[in-house]
Structure formats: C-alpha cells, structure tokens
Design a protein around this motif. Structure first.
Motif, PDB file in Angstrom:
ATOM      1  N   ALA A   1       0.855  -1.183   0.000  1.00  0.00           N
ATOM      2  CA  ALA A   1       0.000   0.000   0.000  1.00  0.00           C
ATOM      3  C   ALA A   1       0.892   1.234   0.000  1.00  0.00           C
ATOM      4  CB  ALA A   1      -0.901  -0.003   1.235  1.00  0.00           C
ATOM      5  N   ARG A   2       0.259   2.379  -0.122  1.00  0.00           N
ATOM      6  CA  ARG A   2       1.004   3.633  -0.048  1.00  0.00           C
ATOM      7  C   ARG A   2       0.448   4.413   1.138  1.00  0.00           C
ATOM      8  NH1 ARG A   2       1.555   8.880  -3.822  1.00  0.00           N
ATOM      9  NH2 ARG A   2      -0.702   9.025  -3.612  1.00  0.00           N
ATOM     10  N   LEU A   3       1.327   4.804   2.027  1.00  0.00           N
ATOM     11  CA  LEU A   3       0.871   5.575   3.181  1.00  0.00           C
ATOM     12  C   LEU A   3       1.191   7.036   2.923  1.00  0.00           C
ATOM     13  CD1 LEU A   3       0.978   4.702   6.868  1.00  0.00           C
ATOM     14  CD2 LEU A   3       1.949   6.873   6.168  1.00  0.00           C
ATOM     15  N   VAL A   4       0.198   7.882   3.025  1.00  0.00           N
ATOM     16  CA  VAL A   4       0.417   9.305   2.746  1.00  0.00           C
ATOM     17  C   VAL A   4       0.112  10.130   3.979  1.00  0.00           C
ATOM     18  CG1 VAL A   4      -0.190  11.246   1.273  1.00  0.00           C
ATOM     19  CG2 VAL A   4      -0.324   8.921   0.372  1.00  0.00           C
ATOM     20  N   LYS A   5       1.058  10.966   4.340  1.00  0.00           N
ATOM     21  CA  LYS A   5       0.829  11.900   5.440  1.00  0.00           C
ATOM     22  C   LYS A   5       1.248  13.257   4.932  1.00  0.00           C
ATOM     23  CE  LYS A   5       2.742  13.272   9.800  1.00  0.00           C
ATOM     24  NZ  LYS A   5       3.859  13.087  10.665  1.00  0.00           N
ATOM     25  N   GLY A   6       0.271  14.060   4.558  1.00  0.00           N
ATOM     26  CA  GLY A   6       0.595  15.391   4.065  1.00  0.00           C
ATOM     27  C   GLY A   6       1.352  15.317   2.749  1.00  0.00           C
ATOM     28  N   VAL A   7       2.549  15.838   2.743  1.00  0.00           N
ATOM     29  CA  VAL A   7       3.326  15.846   1.505  1.00  0.00           C
ATOM     30  C   VAL A   7       4.166  14.583   1.349  1.00  0.00           C
ATOM     31  CG1 VAL A   7       3.485  18.351   1.364  1.00  0.00           C
ATOM     32  CG2 VAL A   7       5.214  17.075   2.601  1.00  0.00           C
ATOM     33  N   ASP A   8       4.229  13.786   2.392  1.00  0.00           N
ATOM     34  CA  ASP A   8       5.059  12.583   2.337  1.00  0.00           C
ATOM     35  C   ASP A   8       4.256  11.353   1.994  1.00  0.00           C
ATOM     36  OD1 ASP A   8       7.060  13.753   5.034  1.00  0.00           O
ATOM     37  OD2 ASP A   8       7.639  13.475   2.942  1.00  0.00           O
ATOM     38  N   ALA A   9       4.799  10.565   1.101  1.00  0.00           N
ATOM     39  CA  ALA A   9       4.158   9.299   0.779  1.00  0.00           C
ATOM     40  C   ALA A   9       5.217   8.221   0.786  1.00  0.00           C
ATOM     41  CB  ALA A   9       3.483   9.369  -0.587  1.00  0.00           C
ATOM     42  N   GLN A  10       4.850   7.055   1.229  1.00  0.00           N
ATOM     43  CA  GLN A  10       5.840   5.991   1.313  1.00  0.00           C
ATOM     44  C   GLN A  10       5.178   4.649   1.101  1.00  0.00           C
ATOM     45  OE1 GLN A  10       8.974   6.756   1.508  1.00  0.00           O
ATOM     46  NE2 GLN A  10       9.458   4.598   1.306  1.00  0.00           N
TER      47      GLN A  10
END
Lengths: 411, 402, 242
Positions: B103-112
């Motif tokens: 999956a892709r975890l997105v927090k604000g401008v960061d995605a990982q």
C-alpha cells in the motif's frame, strides 16, 4: 633475604619434578590463554573491521540523508564532493576518501521484461571495491570490472535473472525526479558474500551510477577510510572541524547503526568470553600452586621448628612462587606467541567455499588470531598473580600451624 | 575390584581438601564446556527467534507459488483457507492467518510504500504472544479505522500517536482504494522488515481496504507434534508448508560460520580446562608417593595400585563432573528460558535502539553428556601417568621420599 | 491519455436530451483511421521540485502511441511505444528496447501523477463504466454535463469518476477520480481549448494527486496535427530502435 632467595632456589632445584610440573602448568595455561585471547581478538576484530569498512570508518553525508537513510534518498545528496574529498584527503590518518551512491533498481537480462526483480546498485571508485570491500577476494566467478560498462553482480541476483558472467543486464532505477535512470552492464564478475540479501547487489563504477541517478558529479555519501578504524570517533571529531564539512553530518562507524548498539554488545561478549578464559586458566594455576604448597606442610613445619619466622616462611614461598610463575609465564608466552603468529600468517580456515557476511556484521571464513601486547601482558600477569595467590595462601596457613603439628601432617 | 573401588572412594574422602581442589578444576571445566555449547546451540535459536515470534511460528504456510523472499507480497497470488485446510490446521495446533499486501501511506506531503500486515484479532495471539514486542500506544480497536506502525517506519515518517494518515492500496481485483486511518500505536518487534516497512491492522479493516474476499497470504502454526510431522499432514492442500529452520535456512547457513568461530573458542577453553584438571590430578597423585610406597610394601600388587589411582581419578572426575554438569546445565536452562539481556548495556551506548539484545542459550543432552564424559576421561587419563609412575616405585624409595 | 490522443469531436445539435451513452460515444469515439502528431511539454511538480520534459508523439486510434523525448538532454532520444496493453521503452544511451511489466506500470510516467497504467487504459469509458447525467451546470463560462460514472466491475482502477463534459466540444474539461471508498484520488483538468483543423482540442492538462499534497503534473501541447502521414513502422519495436 638473600638466604631466603638461595633457599628458595635450592628448594626448587631439589624437587625438580614438582617444580617442573608446577611451572609447566603455569606455562601451558599461559600459552593457551594467549592463544585463546588472540583467537577471540581475531574473530571479533575481523568481524568488526570488515563491517566498519563496509559502512565507512567515517561517513560524510547530507544531514537530511542521515535522517532518512533507510530510504537512501537521492535528492539529499552531496552535489559537489570534489572539494570535500580534497579537504579530507590530506588530513592525518586518512587513507582514502570514496564517494559512494546506493540506489534501488529493477533488473532484467537483455531481452527479458523488466519490472519484477529488484536489486541494490552501488556506485563507487574501483579502489573502494578492492581496498575496502575486498570484493576481488570474494569472486565466485569472473574478474573485477575495468570499464564503466562492466559491473559485479551478486550470485543470488544472477540466479534470479537467469544470467551468468558474460551476459548483459539492464538496470532501471528512478532518479530523484522520478525519471528513469538506466544502465546496461556486462556481468564480468559474480560475487558471493554468503547470504541472499547481500548477494542481490550490483557494484558498478561511480560514473555509471552518477549517470543512472542523474547526480552529475555528485554522490550520496563520502566514505572515509582511516588507518586505525578503532580511532574513528576521534578522527571523525577532527574532521568535523574542517570548514568544508561544517554543514554536513560526519560520524564514525561506531556512532551509527548498527554498530552503535552492536559495538557495546560485542565488547561485552568479548569481555565475558575473555574473562571466562582467564578464569579457567587461573583456576588451573591456582589449584596447582595450592596443591604443591599443601604437599609441603610438613616441610614448613620443619623449617618453623628450625626457627624460621612465619613471615620468612611465607616469604620463602613467595620467592619460589614468583620464580615459578616468572619462568612458567615467560615460557608460556614464548610458547604461545609463535603459534599465534604462525596462525596469523596462515589463518584458521573455517568456511566451506566463499566467506559469509551477515547483514552488517561480517565474519571471515578464516580466523587470523591477533596478538597484542595487552594479551601478552595479561597472560604473564595472570600467571604471576595466580601463582602467588595459589602459593601464598596455603603457605600462610601452613606457617601458622604449630611446627609439631605441621610435621605430623606429612604424607 | 570392589575393594579397590571402596578404597578409592575412601581415599578421596579422607583427603577432602585435595579432592575438592582437584575436583574444582573438573567442575569448572565441565560447567564451562556445557555453557559454551549451550551458547553455540542458542545462536541458531536466536536467529530463528525473530522469525518465530513475529511471523512464522514453528511452521509457516504460504499459497503454492507465492514468493517467499520477503520482498514481494503480491495480492493476486493470495489464496483462501479452505475448510479442509482449516480442519487440518485445527488438528495440528494453534494457528493464525495473516494477509500482507502493499500500500502507499500518505501523510501530508510525504508518501511511502508500506506493507500492510492484516491479522485476525481472535487467533493472532494464540501463535504470537507479543511478549517480546514493545508497543507504544495500543492495538487497533475493532471496527475502527486504526493502525499500528512499525517502529522504524514511524520514526522515518515522523508518525506520532494520533496522527491521521491515508492508506492507498489496490484491491485484489485491481481497483484503487484509499481510506483514512489513525495511528494508535507504534510497535517494535525486532523483525527488521516489519519494523521498517509495515503497518498493522485487523483483518476486517483490511477487508474493507483491499476487498480481500477472505484470502490470506500466510499461515503460522505452533504444531503440537514435531514440525516435520505437522508439515507432512498439511502439505498438498494448495499451501506450501515450511518448518522454521527451512524458512530461515539462509540465516542458519550464515550462522554456521559464527558457530564454528565460537566452537574454536570453546575448544580452547576445553583444552585449558583439561590442562587444569590434568595438572591438579597429577600433582595430587605425586603428593602421595609415600602412601604408594606403603601400599606396595604392604603387598598390594602394582597393577592394583595403578588401578586404584585410575579409579580415584575416575570417581573424582565423575562426581565433580556431575556437579559441573548440573551447574552448567542450570545456567543454560535458566538462560534458555529468560535469555541474557544485554539491552541495558546496549541502550547506554545507542541513542536510537532499533533492536533488543537478548541472547538465549539452548540446552540439549548430547553436549551436556559429552562434556561430562570429557571431564571424566581427562581426569582418568591424567591419573594414568602418576599411576604408572607410582606402580614402578620401589617401596623403600617411596617411603623415603617426601 | 486516451483523452489526449483519441478525441474526435463532432458537432452535435442539442435539440433533444442526450443520453450518457451518446455523450460517451462522442467523447470516446475515435476515427480509427485518425492519425495525429503532436509536440508536448510535461512538467512534474513533486515535493517542491519541478522538472520539465518535451516530447514528440504519434498516435493512431486508441491503442497505439509512439512517443519520443526531446528534452532534457539526459532523456533525449528515449522512446516509448504503447500497443494495446503492452509498453516498450527504448533507451538510447544503452541502446536497448526493454518491455515494461509488472508493478512498474502502475508507477507514474517519468515520476508524474499519470501512471503508465492510466496511459494504457485502452478500452473506452463506455465499456468500463455506467453513467448518469446529474446536472448541466456552467463551468468557466461554458455549459457542461456533469456525469457520474460507476465502474461496471471490480477490476477497473478508478471505481468512480465524476466528469464534466463540455456540451460544445465534448471535451471532459474536468474529471475527478475516486477510490472505492469514495475518497478523491486525482483530478484531471483540461483547459486552453483551441480549434485545430476544425476540431476543438485541449492544449493543456493538469493532473493533480489529491491524497499526497504538493504533487502535480502539467501537460501542454505546443503543436497538434491530425491526419498526418505516419512514418513507416512507427508503431513497431523497430521504430524504437531507429
């Protein structure tokens, strides 16, 4: 006092067998102790040394890179390492400065679809691969690369790709902007580092990877090799003072993961192991001395009957003990050292095939015992101490017994 | 023979001090040997430990054809746990199934990129007691959009308890789905992949995110029978079982070298111990020259004198050896259950502890009995020389000697 | 990308109410013989950094597209070929054509918010979605149909799309792409509509990631020509190696 000494010496000569046996114990124990400690050193040191070399004795990076280093972010790079390299190169203790880039790529053999197989691509000067990583000694097949179009591949990766030495492999990675960075390299050498993770890597030239990563002349890390890796912290502290490195993250290998933790652990384990070895050796010597003195309770009684004072009696044994310990200790060191030195040249082979390097703590396939002055000193001192303790204690007690009683204790 | 044996025993008791002295060397030697081997055997255990306690149990099953390299978790190759398999699993022991998917975890401008580890809250703790994990915060509540992040991952993304994030993932059929989640916990399991790349959620929540249709990507079992036996019963049902050592064969191979290195050190210790034992025995024997002379003068056959000494060596070696074995085994067993915890030492040095360091030993009978045997044999052999020497003495000289 | 290269615009009279299907037909519809050639610039904005690429492309129908990068220098000469569901890339520096597969297709083209997969959606919306016209509002001074599209099956990447189709040009001037849960994932906006050879063509497209902040891709068409004579073998791997 002179009387005591001459008496002591004559005693030693008088019962040669006992003297010899005792001295032999001390000698043997010391010799074995020397070898065991040297072996321990060899095991741990080679492990650590290899690991330290791999992560860089001292590493210089962009502070953001240090913070997110799990991701190996290409965007947080050192765009112009040349002046940094120049600044560090001439510093005391520095043997080499190597720009380095690591990035994740997907790989495929020529004509295969690409996108499913992953690997870690390294870019660094050729000298780094031979002098620091010693990859030339871990080749399962092929040779070291000589041009930008050639590279070394880990055997696990080659297996997955279905490739072998001589084949061409395409690597596709992502630059910091997301555009595709690519390279087509010839497999000139297959490397076996011992485990699957480590064998999924590719080692290519710095220029090639700079191209793939679109870093121009930059790099993500500067790995500094120093002459004494155990002094890395101090050297790192000095380097930090350089004006060129002011805004950068400069740390020694044992200040960074995983060694910051592992270092303490290894030190502890080594200490415990050494202590155990010292303990068991000491016990043997102690016992022997104890016994040899105990055996002579009667003799002590006789001496006391002749008027020798208590302290003189003990003093006599003291001298004897020292003499035995000294001879035995020296003999032991003399015995153990050449063996260690020989093994150091030749090495004690352990492995089957190539050497194996776990993730961050590599262990050599051969052990090279390392003799240090500390070990020699430890061995000698130990022998001496144990002999003294083993000899004096019973002597003191024996000397306190009434002479008549003592004489009656004869066996 | 019996007479000699009883004489030997009485001699040993008669001069207790001497016996104890020589015995100490044997006790220490044997105990140390057993401990050393316990440590070596424990090394493999330590390697396997992380896998056993975090994802594999003693037997791990994956759908046939599913990659086991630990880098890819393709959802399209996940499979359901058929009723037939369920029955067999129930019979085999406590088990739990998980689904791991990217999956892709997105927090604000960061995605990982992350791997979502979806577990069954009802059965998870039957296999994973979580005792060695360190949890900050809490596990997700049922029916709530909550996740727990791996410790290193949380550090990387600067996730704190209470943070709101988005998880974007492909459903099993390929559609894109995305939902909001709250980070309610951060867990350190000492499994690098999980701590660095994973977030945890309950299976129902994962069902909602990835529309799994009930498929799973791995099953972990703690079989009541031996793993090999259990493996045979569970094979052929669409899932491939692997015992823990098979699963970690890569790591174990790696460990072989370390084992050898430590074996060398233990070998040296054994040698040193042997020397110590031998010396004390020899000295003790020589001390009794007069006694020997007396015995010979009294008419005891030389061979019997020899035998006497050997028996003394043997009995002393055995008794002391048993003491040593008990001592050594106790240490090994204790540390097998509790582990030597180096964490406190390590934590002082490292600011960011990413691993707990507990070293476990492993007890087995073979090295224990062998070490005991070794101790006895050395004691007996060490008595040989003095025994032969003793038997050749001329009684008159012996009595005269000191 | 289908929208980009496969639009064929018909001037339709609005005397009667139109069905979604008809709208979609017009949106989708493509002259199979239609060929086109264009020059375009793509700008990718991510995590505060901006990068621009210029490309030249040929297209035929909905299934075939051949593109060559003109700049920046590093990427110049890189070619991509899309045929139906397959994608190849030619990399001049390594003189290699490589077929792209697996999860790489889901990544953004050149790191943009437009994935290779988005590029390869070669079936039309009509076959993938059912829709309903929800309203006919004004958008930027033009009358549009607001249409809600729901995926027909569970394999469609974007389970729900909201599109606003310009009633004059039949261009979907705005799209919102939704996840299964209903969360907004991306927006596609088409602007700067210019008449080219009698047809209306959007010369600018902006794709924005609505989940990850600060991530955006802009595409500007500098030149578009229809009914061009295509070079030989352009939609074959041989063209890639030319």
């Amino acid at each position: 006092m002179g009387l005591l000494v001459s008496l002591a010496i004559r005693n030693l000569g008088r019962n040669r067998r006992r003297t010899l046996l005792t001295a032999l114990t001390v000698a043997l124990g010391t010799a074995l102790l020397t070898m065991a400690l040297a072996m321990l050193n060899g095991i741990f040191d080679s492990t650590i040394e290899r690991g330290a070399g791999m992560v860089g004795h001292v590493r210089v990076v962009n502070p953001e890179y240090a913070r997110r280093e799990q991701l190996m972010p290409l965007s947080d790079n050192l765009p112009d390492p040349a002046p940094l390299v120049a600044a560090i190169q001439g510093q005391p203790h520095v043997l080499g400065v190597f720009p380095h880039i690591a990035m994740g790529v997907t790989a495929a053999r020529d004509d295969q679809e690409i996108g499913e197989i992953f690997a870690l691509l390294h870019g660094a000067p050729a000298a780094y691969y031979t002098d620091v990583l010693h990859l030339d000694k871990q080749l399962a097949a092929g040779t070291m690369p000589s041009t930008d179009k050639e590279a070394l591949f880990g055997i696990a990766l080659l297996e997955e790709l279905g490739a072998k030495v001589g084949d061409k492999v395409v690597l596709l990675g992502q630059t910091q902007d997301g555009s595709p960075g690519r390279a087509r390299l010839e497999v000139v050498g297959a490397v076996d580092l011992g485990n699957r993770m480590q064998n999924r890597q590719v080692w290519a030239s710095l220029a090639k990877v700079q191209y793939v990563a679109d870093l121009d002349v930059g790099a993500t890390e500067l790995l500094v090799q120093v002459d004494d890796y155990q002094e890395a912290r101090a050297i790192a502290a000095d380097l930090r003072q350089l004006p060129a490195l002011q805004s950068l993250d400069v740390h020694a290998w044992d200040e960074r993961a995983p060694f910051d933790a592992a270092g303490a652990l290894i030190g502890t384990i080594r200490g415990i192991a050494a202590s155990l070895i010292v303990f068991i050796t000491g016990l043997g010597v102690l016992n022997t001395m104890f016994m040899s003195v105990l055996e002579r309770t009667g003799e002590i009684g006789v001496m006391r009957a002749f008027g020798l004072r208590r302290w003189q009696t003990v003093g006599l044994f003291f001298v004897e003990a020292i003499a035995i310990a000294a001879i035995g200790g020296l003999a032991g060191v003399a015995l153990g050292s050449p063996v260690v030195l020989f093994l150091h040249r030749v090495g004690i082979p352990l492995g089957e095939g190539a050497s194996k390097l776990p993730a961050a703590l590599p262990i050599n396939q051969t052990i090279y015992p390392v003799l240090t002055p500390q070990i020699l000193l430890t061995g000698f001192t130990l022998g001496l101490t144990m002999a003294l303790v083993g000899g004096l204690l019973p002597a003191w007690r024996a000397a306190g017994i009434e002479p008549v009683e003592a004489m009656r204790h004869r066996r | 023979m019996l007479f000699l044996l009883s004489l030997a025993a009485r001699n040993l008791v008669r001069n207790l001090r001497r016996t104890v002295l020589t015995g100490t060397a044997v006790v220490a030697g044997v105990a140390l040997m057993i401990f050393g081997w316990g440590l070596i055997d424990g090394l493999d255990d330590n390697i396997l430990r992380a896998a056993r306690l975090t994802y594999a149990g003693d037997l791990v099953l994956r759908p046939d054809g599913y990659p086991d390299d630990g880098l890819r978790f393709p959802l399209d190759q996940a499979a359901a746990v058929s009723p037939a398999l369920t029955a067999k699993l129930d019979a085999a022991g406590p088990w739990t199934a998980r689904t791991t998917f990217p999956a892709r975890l997105v927090k604000g401008v960061d995605a990982q990129r992350v791997f979502v580890v979806a577990y069954d809250p009802a059965t998870e703790t039957r296999v994973f007691d979580r005792k060695s994990w360190r949890l900050e915060g809490s596990w997700p509540a049922a029916d709530k959009p909550e996740i727990v992040a791996g410790s290193a991952f949380a550090r990387l993304m600067e996730l704190k308890l209470g943070d709101e994030v988005v998880l974007e993932a492909r459903t099993r059929d390929g559609a894109i789905n995305a939902l909001n989640y709250t980070v309610v916990g951060v867990v350190r399991t000492d499994n690098t992949t999980m701590d660095n790349l994973s977030v945890w959620m309950e299976a129902p929540a994962a069902e909602q995110l990835a529309v799994l249709g009930g498929v799973r990507t791995q099953i972990a079992v703690l079989p009541t029978a031996t793993p090999d036996v259990a493996k045979a019963t569970l094979a052929g049902l669409g899932w491939t079982p692997l015992t823990l050592p098979e699963e970690c064969d890569d790591l174990i191979a790696m460990n072989r070298i370390r084992r050898k290195s430590i074996s060398v050190v233990v070998g040296m210790i054994m040698l040193i111990a042997a020397t110590g034992i031998a010396n004390t025995v020899i000295m003790a024997a020589f001390e009794r020259i007069r006694e020997i002379g007396t015995l010979l003068a009294l008419g005891m056959p030389r061979r019997d004198v020899q035998l006497l000494f050997l028996l003394e060596g043997g009995v002393m070696g055995l008794v002391a050896g048993v003491f040593g074995a008990v001592l050594g085994s106790s240490l090994v067993l204790y540390w097998q259950a509790n582990g030597m915890d180096f964490s406190s030492i390590v934590e002082k040095m490292a600011a960011n502890m990413s691993m707990s360091v507990v070293v476990y030993t492993h007890f087995s009978w073979a090295p224990t009995l062998l070490s005991l045997l070794f101790g006895v044999v050395v004691a007996v052999l060490a008595s040989v020389w003095p025994a032969r020497y003793a038997s050749r003495i001329v009684p008159a000289d012996a009595v005269r000697a000191d | 990308m289908t929208q980009l290269f496969t639009l064929f615009f018909v001037f339709v009279s609005h005397a009667f109410a139109i069905t979604v299907d008809e709208v979609l037909i017009h949106v989708d519809q493509n002259l199979t013989y239609e060929t086109r050639e264009s020059n375009l610039t793509m700008t990718v904005v991510k995590a505060g950094r901006t990068k621009s690429y210029t490309m030249h492309s040929y297209g035929r129908g909905q299934d075939e597209m051949a593109m060559e990068y003109l700049s920046p220098e590093r990427d110049k000469g890189t070619k991509m070929l899309k045929k139906k569901d397959e994608l190849w890339m030619w990399m001049p520096d390594i003189e290699k054509t490589q077929k792209i597969s697996g999860h790489m297709l889901r990544q953004g083209l050149m790191g943009s918010d437009m994935s290779y997969e988005d590029l390869m959606e070669s079936s039309s919306w009509r076959t993938k979605y059912t829709g309903v016209i929800t309203s006919e509002p004004m958008l930027d001074g033009h009358k549009v149909w607001a249409i809600e599209l729901k995926a027909k099956d569970s394999t469609v990447a974007y389970p729900k799309r909201l599109i606003w189709v310009d009633q004059t040009s039949f261009i979907p001037v705005k799209q919102e792409l939704y996840a299964l849960s209903g969360m907004l994932l991306k927006t596609w906006v088409m602007t700067d509509i210019k008449p080219i050879e009698g047809k209306q063509f959007p010369t600018k497209m902006i794709v924005e990631d609505k989940v990850q902040q600060g991530s955006r891709t802009e595409i500007t068409f500098d030149k578009v020509t229809f009914k061009v004579a295509l070079p030989e073998e352009v939609f074959t791997t041989r063209w890639l190696e030319r």
